[in-house]
Write a protein that holds these residues in place. Structure first.
Motif, short mmCIF file in Angstrom:
data_model
loop_
_atom_site.label_atom_id
_atom_site.label_comp_id
_atom_site.label_asym_id
_atom_site.label_seq_id
_atom_site.Cartn_x
_atom_site.Cartn_y
_atom_site.Cartn_z
N VAL A 164 0.82 -1.20 0.00
CA VAL A 164 0.00 0.00 0.00
C VAL A 164 0.86 1.26 0.00
CG1 VAL A 164 -1.73 1.30 1.31
CG2 VAL A 164 -1.89 -1.19 1.14
N GLN A 165 2.04 1.17 0.61
CA GLN A 165 2.89 2.36 0.77
C GLN A 165 3.98 2.51 -0.28
OE1 GLN A 165 4.22 1.12 4.63
NE2 GLN A 165 2.81 2.51 5.73
N ILE A 166 4.36 1.43 -0.94
CA ILE A 166 5.49 1.50 -1.86
C ILE A 166 5.24 2.54 -2.95
CG2 ILE A 166 4.63 -0.32 -3.40
CD1 ILE A 166 7.57 -1.27 -3.65
N GLY A 167 6.30 3.31 -3.26
CA GLY A 167 6.16 4.41 -4.21
C GLY A 167 6.85 4.15 -5.54
N GLU A 168 6.66 5.08 -6.44
CA GLU A 168 7.20 4.95 -7.79
C GLU A 168 8.72 4.85 -7.80
OE1 GLU A 168 7.55 7.79 -11.73
OE2 GLU A 168 5.78 7.97 -10.47
N GLU A 169 9.38 5.61 -6.94
CA GLU A 169 10.84 5.63 -6.93
C GLU A 169 11.42 4.27 -6.57
OE1 GLU A 169 14.54 7.92 -4.68
OE2 GLU A 169 12.52 8.76 -4.57
N THR A 170 10.83 3.62 -5.57
CA THR A 170 11.32 2.30 -5.15
C THR A 170 11.10 1.27 -6.26
OG1 THR A 170 10.77 2.82 -2.86
CG2 THR A 170 11.14 0.50 -3.38
N VAL A 171 9.95 1.34 -6.90
CA VAL A 171 9.65 0.40 -7.98
C VAL A 171 10.61 0.62 -9.15
CG1 VAL A 171 7.92 -0.36 -9.64
CG2 VAL A 171 7.24 0.18 -7.31
N GLN A 172 10.92 1.88 -9.42
CA GLN A 172 11.88 2.19 -10.50
C GLN A 172 13.25 1.60 -10.20
OE1 GLN A 172 11.61 6.49 -10.84
NE2 GLN A 172 10.42 6.34 -12.73
N GLN A 173 13.66 1.67 -8.94
CA GLN A 173 14.94 1.07 -8.54
C GLN A 173 14.94 -0.44 -8.81
OE1 GLN A 173 15.45 2.08 -4.42
NE2 GLN A 173 15.79 4.26 -4.81
N PHE A 174 13.80 -1.06 -8.52
CA PHE A 174 13.67 -2.50 -8.76
C PHE A 174 13.76 -2.81 -10.25
CE2 PHE A 174 10.50 -5.79 -9.98
CZ PHE A 174 11.24 -6.90 -9.60
N ILE A 175 13.04 -2.05 -11.06
CA ILE A 175 13.05 -2.27 -12.50
C ILE A 175 14.46 -2.08 -13.07
CG2 ILE A 175 12.14 -1.52 -14.75
CD1 ILE A 175 10.11 -2.99 -12.96
N TYR A 176 15.15 -1.08 -12.55
CA TYR A 176 16.52 -0.83 -13.01
C TYR A 176 17.43 -2.01 -12.64
CZ TYR A 176 21.17 1.24 -13.39
OH TYR A 176 22.49 1.48 -13.72
N SER A 177 17.22 -2.58 -11.46
CA SER A 177 18.07 -3.69 -11.01
C SER A 177 17.86 -4.94 -11.87
CB SER A 177 17.81 -4.02 -9.54
OG SER A 177 16.55 -4.62 -9.37
N ILE A 178 16.61 -5.22 -12.25
CA ILE A 178 16.36 -6.42 -13.05
C ILE A 178 16.76 -6.22 -14.51
CG2 ILE A 178 14.49 -7.23 -11.56
CD1 ILE A 178 12.54 -6.32 -13.77
N SER A 179 16.86 -4.95 -14.94
CA SER A 179 17.23 -4.70 -16.34
C SER A 179 18.64 -5.20 -16.65
CB SER A 179 17.13 -3.20 -16.66
OG SER A 179 18.12 -2.48 -15.94
N LYS A 180 19.45 -5.38 -15.59
CA LYS A 180 20.80 -5.90 -15.77
C LYS A 180 20.83 -7.42 -15.85
CE LYS A 180 22.46 -2.11 -12.80
NZ LYS A 180 23.13 -1.80 -11.51
N GLU A 181 19.71 -8.05 -15.46
CA GLU A 181 19.68 -9.51 -15.34
C GLU A 181 18.84 -10.20 -16.42
OE1 GLU A 181 18.17 -10.26 -11.47
OE2 GLU A 181 19.54 -8.86 -10.48
N VAL A 182 17.79 -9.54 -16.90
CA VAL A 182 16.85 -10.19 -17.83
C VAL A 182 16.73 -9.40 -19.12
CG1 VAL A 182 15.55 -11.23 -15.94
CG2 VAL A 182 14.83 -9.03 -16.86
N ASN A 183 16.27 -10.06 -20.16
CA ASN A 183 16.12 -9.40 -21.45
C ASN A 183 14.87 -8.53 -21.47
OD1 ASN A 183 13.82 -11.06 -22.04
ND2 ASN A 183 15.18 -12.69 -22.73
N PRO A 184 14.74 -7.66 -22.48
CA PRO A 184 13.60 -6.73 -22.55
C PRO A 184 12.25 -7.43 -22.51
CG PRO A 184 15.29 -6.04 -24.09
CD PRO A 184 15.73 -7.37 -23.54
N ARG A 185 12.15 -8.60 -23.13
CA ARG A 185 10.86 -9.32 -23.14
C ARG A 185 10.47 -9.73 -21.72
NH1 ARG A 185 7.86 -11.24 -27.05
NH2 ARG A 185 9.45 -10.62 -28.58
N SER A 186 11.44 -10.23 -20.94
CA SER A 186 11.15 -10.62 -19.56
C SER A 186 10.85 -9.40 -18.70
CB SER A 186 12.35 -11.38 -18.97
OG SER A 186 12.56 -12.59 -19.66
#
Length: 298
Positions: free
Chosen positions: A49-71
């Motif tokens: 309920v509390q998680i914000g856009e900035e934290t989610v963006q950090q997560f997306i940035y972290s996985i971008s180094k591990e998985v391909n664009p489709r994933s």
């Protein structure tokens, strides 16, 4: 409530209200679990309920180094769905992924097999064994009807309407459709039923399941993958293939022989014709032949 409570509530919603399959629900849940792991690893204590856009963006940035664009696109889509559910249930008023762009993935053309390669796969089956007759019926059904592997393993005897020339398929979201079945495919299913299946000791609850393992239970998806991969090795077919390859080949061969996309869409059980276009692989030579054959100024 903690993350697990929200996730379980979301899973119930996907199952009961949206009628999604167990596999689809697990895929959606895996995306959320991955976010939870990121939060735990980085010692970020925040609820859904509390998680914000900035934290989610950090997560997306972290996985971008591990998985391909489709994933990445699939994970973003899965999380958007979760937070949309929270909005729907009035747990929060905004979606933290609303402004996060999905990476462009392009169109991935599926692998297909030629008719000769499919014939060779089936010819490699050892018909002297009980499993051989079953496996031939399985491959003929996958290719002859264009089924998903999940649809094949859950196919019931009560779903077979051979006199009418159809089988009833329960697809994604428990949506049912009738798919035509050829006399040839019917013949191989009947051989398996009459000579192999009838002699099995069938476990309780699987009396109506068509394809069974040697213990009289429903086959797993993994077993179908193994059967096909082993046959590919036997004929030295060095392609990455799976049960879905036979589904792609079904659609491709129909199209190349003159079937229209709308008919193929109905048989595959696609909601959108766009999905059918992605599944159907067309080579340029075939497109050139279509133009030469059908255009008035050829």
């Amino acid at each position: 409530m903690n993350w697990n409570t929200y996730i379980k509530s979301y899973q119930s919603y996907l199952k009961i209200e949206r009628g999604l399959s167990k596999n689809t629900i697990e895929n959606y849940s895996f995306d959320i679990d991955r976010l939870c792991l990121f939060l735990s690893t980085n010692e970020i204590e925040v609820s859904p309920v509390q998680i914000g856009e900035e934290t989610v963006q950090q997560f997306i940035y972290s996985i971008s180094k591990e998985v391909n664009p489709r994933s990445q696109a699939r994970i973003i889509s899965g999380l958007k769905s979760f937070f949309s559910y929270l909005i729907f249930e009035d747990y929060r008023t905004d979606n933290p992924l609303e402004l996060i762009e999905t990476p462009k993935t392009g169109r991935k053309l599926p692998d297909t097999l030629s008719v000769e390669e499919i014939d060779n796969l089936i010819a490699a089956i050892d018909l002297t064994t009980n499993e051989g007759e079953r496996n031939r019926a399985i491959l003929e059904t996958l290719y002859g009807c264009g089924l998903r592997v999940s649809e094949l393993v859950t196919l019931k005897i009560s779903d077979l309407f051979f006199e009418e020339g159809f089988i009833k398929i329960t697809g994604k979201g428990n949506k049912q459709r009738f798919v035509p079945i050829s006399d040839l495919t019917q013949k191989f299913i009947q051989i398996y039923r009459n000579t192999i299946r009838t002699h099995l000791t069938i476990q309780k609850g699987f009396e109506d399941t068509l394809f069974l393992n040697r213990r009289g239970k429903q086959l797993t998806r993994a077993m179908i993958f193994t059967i096909i991969k082993n046959l590919a090795l036997q004929i030295n077919l060095y392609k990455t293939i799976s049960p879905h390859t036979l589904r792609h080949s079904f659609a491709t061969h129909l199209l190349e022989n003159g079937a229209d996309l709308r008919s193929i869409q109905l048989m595959l059980g696609h909601e959108s014709i766009t999905t059918t276009e992605i599944y159907v692989h067309l080579d340029r030579k075939f497109l050139a032949e279509v133009l030469t054959t059908f255009h008035p100024r050829k």
